[in-house]
Design a protein around this motif. Structure first.
Motif, PDB file in Angstrom:
ATOM      1  N   LEU A 196       6.719  -0.651  12.582  1.00 33.05           N
ATOM      2  CA  LEU A 196       6.209  -1.563  11.564  1.00 33.05           C
ATOM      3  C   LEU A 196       4.748  -1.936  11.836  1.00 33.05           C
ATOM      4  N   GLU A 197       4.417  -2.178  13.092  1.00 30.57           N
ATOM      5  CA  GLU A 197       3.015  -2.494  13.410  1.00 30.57           C
ATOM      6  C   GLU A 197       2.106  -1.315  13.051  1.00 30.57           C
ATOM      7  N   TYR A 198       2.587  -0.120  13.342  1.00 31.69           N
ATOM      8  CA  TYR A 198       1.830   1.087  12.996  1.00 31.69           C
ATOM      9  C   TYR A 198       1.587   1.141  11.486  1.00 31.69           C
ATOM     10  N   ALA A 199       2.640   0.871  10.723  1.00 30.29           N
ATOM     11  CA  ALA A 199       2.501   0.896   9.257  1.00 30.29           C
ATOM     12  C   ALA A 199       1.567  -0.208   8.777  1.00 30.29           C
ATOM     13  N   ARG A 200       1.557  -1.328   9.473  1.00 28.95           N
ATOM     14  CA  ARG A 200       0.639  -2.415   9.088  1.00 28.95           C
ATOM     15  C   ARG A 200      -0.825  -2.003   9.309  1.00 28.95           C
ATOM     16  N   VAL A 201      -1.093  -1.225  10.348  1.00 28.59           N
ATOM     17  CA  VAL A 201      -2.449  -0.686  10.536  1.00 28.59           C
ATOM     18  C   VAL A 201      -2.810   0.195   9.337  1.00 28.59           C
ATOM     19  N   MET A 202      -1.874   1.053   8.942  1.00 29.49           N
ATOM     20  CA  MET A 202      -2.105   1.908   7.762  1.00 29.49           C
ATOM     21  C   MET A 202      -2.350   1.048   6.522  1.00 29.49           C
ATOM     22  N   GLN A 203      -1.543   0.005   6.366  1.00 30.10           N
ATOM     23  CA  GLN A 203      -1.654  -0.891   5.210  1.00 30.10           C
ATOM     24  C   GLN A 203      -3.066  -1.481   5.121  1.00 30.10           C
ATOM     25  N   TRP A 204      -3.565  -1.964   6.239  1.00 35.38           N
ATOM     26  CA  TRP A 204      -4.905  -2.560   6.216  1.00 35.38           C
ATOM     27  C   TRP A 204      -5.989  -1.505   5.987  1.00 35.38           C
ATOM     28  N   MET A 205      -5.787  -0.312   6.516  1.00 40.27           N
ATOM     29  CA  MET A 205      -6.796   0.731   6.310  1.00 40.27           C
ATOM     30  C   MET A 205      -6.801   1.185   4.839  1.00 40.27           C
ATOM     31  N   CYS A 206      -5.631   1.265   4.214  1.00 38.36           N
ATOM     32  CA  CYS A 206      -5.586   1.595   2.779  1.00 38.36           C
ATOM     33  C   CYS A 206      -6.227   0.477   1.962  1.00 38.36           C
ATOM     34  N   PHE A 207      -5.911  -0.757   2.330  1.00 37.16           N
ATOM     35  CA  PHE A 207      -6.532  -1.919   1.675  1.00 37.16           C
ATOM     36  C   PHE A 207      -8.052  -1.823   1.767  1.00 37.16           C
ATOM     37  N   GLU A 208      -8.534  -1.445   2.931  1.00 35.05           N
ATOM     38  CA  GLU A 208      -9.980  -1.367   3.136  1.00 35.05           C
ATOM     39  C   GLU A 208     -10.612  -0.359   2.174  1.00 35.05           C
ATOM     40  N   GLU A 222       0.843  -1.203   0.000  1.00 36.66           N
ATOM     41  CA  GLU A 222       0.000   0.000   0.000  1.00 36.66           C
ATOM     42  C   GLU A 222       0.882   1.259   0.000  1.00 36.66           C
ATOM     43  N   SER A 223       0.851   1.951  -1.117  1.00 35.74           N
ATOM     44  CA  SER A 223       1.761   3.088  -1.306  1.00 35.74           C
ATOM     45  C   SER A 223       1.688   4.096  -0.162  1.00 35.74           C
ATOM     46  N   ASN A 224       0.486   4.446   0.261  1.00 34.41           N
ATOM     47  CA  ASN A 224       0.381   5.482   1.291  1.00 34.41           C
ATOM     48  C   ASN A 224       0.841   4.982   2.660  1.00 34.41           C
ATOM     49  N   ALA A 225       0.678   3.686   2.922  1.00 34.59           N
ATOM     50  CA  ALA A 225       1.202   3.120   4.167  1.00 34.59           C
ATOM     51  C   ALA A 225       2.728   3.131   4.146  1.00 34.59           C
ATOM     52  N   ILE A 226       3.303   2.881   2.975  1.00 32.78           N
ATOM     53  CA  ILE A 226       4.771   2.932   2.847  1.00 32.78           C
ATOM     54  C   ILE A 226       5.256   4.368   3.065  1.00 32.78           C
ATOM     55  N   LEU A 227       4.519   5.339   2.511  1.00 35.30           N
ATOM     56  CA  LEU A 227       4.893   6.753   2.732  1.00 35.30           C
ATOM     57  C   LEU A 227       4.915   7.063   4.232  1.00 35.30           C
ATOM     58  N   VAL A 228       3.888   6.612   4.948  1.00 33.21           N
ATOM     59  CA  VAL A 228       3.818   6.889   6.383  1.00 33.21           C
ATOM     60  C   VAL A 228       4.981   6.213   7.112  1.00 33.21           C
ATOM     61  N   TYR A 229       5.263   4.972   6.734  1.00 34.57           N
ATOM     62  CA  TYR A 229       6.383   4.254   7.366  1.00 34.57           C
ATOM     63  C   TYR A 229       7.681   5.037   7.183  1.00 34.57           C
ATOM     64  N   LEU A 230       7.941   5.437   5.947  1.00 32.42           N
ATOM     65  CA  LEU A 230       9.202   6.128   5.656  1.00 32.42           C
ATOM     66  C   LEU A 230       9.211   7.555   6.208  1.00 32.42           C
TER      67      LEU A 230
END
Lengths: 200, 200
Positions: free
Chosen positions: B86-98, A66-74
């Motif tokens: 990383l866990e924080y980014a995984r929350v973002m990942q799932w929310m973007c997926f949603e 997920e591009s935007n999740a990667i942006l947040v991570y970085l």
């Protein structure tokens, strides 16, 4: 070193490439030709079960999608992500807007036009015009009297929205009536270490 | 006191209602009947130029939109949002997926079926079956051997995905072949201060 599983024409991939460049972080780029089904192989689905690029391999075997999740991570702890609670939430707001109200219209239209699917998706392309222009209208309303989307400075929100907005014409969307967006595009392109979408 | 501009049948609105309930934060709920165009009036567009609920009014005249951005705003500093990067980014990942891979298929189908538009959108409903089930498949792959989506505990990711997944049947999606998702739904419903989607 990070590995970025990417597809060069993708704006979603470009968001990550652009931020990595602006953060001065070296990475290895691995081209995944999504037109040839390379994002749906068993090997790729182990990296992202959702079968989409970009995917950032943080360390061997640890994948973030997920591009935007990667942006947040970085972006955590950098100037690209505000600390102020409301400004931070506004970055999230614009990134959610991008994925839900902008990308499905402007990016998808661009994908079809770039890859010679205009005849196949003629009706859908027409249907995407109104919501795509509506999304541009929402951006214009902010940018006509603010330099950037959040906090009057360049943030992840600008990176996320710039990716497909600056090539909206390739999706059949004219920016002629959006002077605020056009001036913002110039400001984004003037940021240090900016790279174009075509740069690996 | 927060004001939540909301539409009771909306899963996006429910995400915010549920988190507010679980955080024990009182709020005033203001029903916006989107079927009657109440989210597209000039008055509402001043609150959210994108014309969508939910919108949270943080203080008089300060509005935050996009359900997942509101979750992040409210969840900062709570147990619902991990601190680990990383866990924080995984929350973002799932929310973007949603928002990108789940909501446009399952929630949109539910909206049409709930509001008697099945005939009007017969073809589109059929087209949404495959990508909707694909999204459920991605969730199942995680949930078949993990209690929750991220970090093996209940987070914003679960709230974001639970909202429309637990009513997937109302969108024409059966959870019969998704035992991992069904067990996860039970776990989500067993969380303290859980409220159903129909509760104001």
């Amino acid at each position: 070193m990070y590995k970025l599983y990417d597809f060069l024409p993708s704006g979603n991939g470009y968001k990550v490439r652009l931020l990595l460049a602006q953060l001065g972080i070296a990475f290895e780029r691995i081209e995944i030709d999504i037109l040839q089904g390379e994002s749906r192989t068993p090997e790729f689905l182990e990296k992202n079960p959702n079968g989409r690029i970009p995917v950032l391999e943080l360390e061997p075997g640890v994948y973030l999608s997920e591009s935007n999740a990667i942006l947040v991570y970085l972006g955590q702890g950098t100037n690209f992500l505000p600390i102020d609670r409301l400004e931070y939430a506004r970055v999230m707001q614009w990134m959610c807007f991008e994925q839900y109200s902008h990308e499905p219209y402007i990016a998808t239209s661009r994908f079809w036009l770039q890859h010679n699917m205009a005849n196949q998706y003629r009706k859908e392309l027409l249907q995407k015009q109104a919501p795509g222009y509506a999304a541009l209208g929402v951006m214009e309303q902010r940018l006509v009297n603010h330099p950037f989307l959040v906090a009057d400075r360049y943030t992840l929100a600008d990176i996320a929205l710039y990716a497909y907005t600056h090539v909206a014409d390739e999706g059949g969307f004219s920016l002629e009536n959006f002077p605020g967006i056009r001036a913002w595009i110039d400001r984004v392109q003037a940021q240090p270490q900016h790279i174009p979408i075509t740069q690996e």
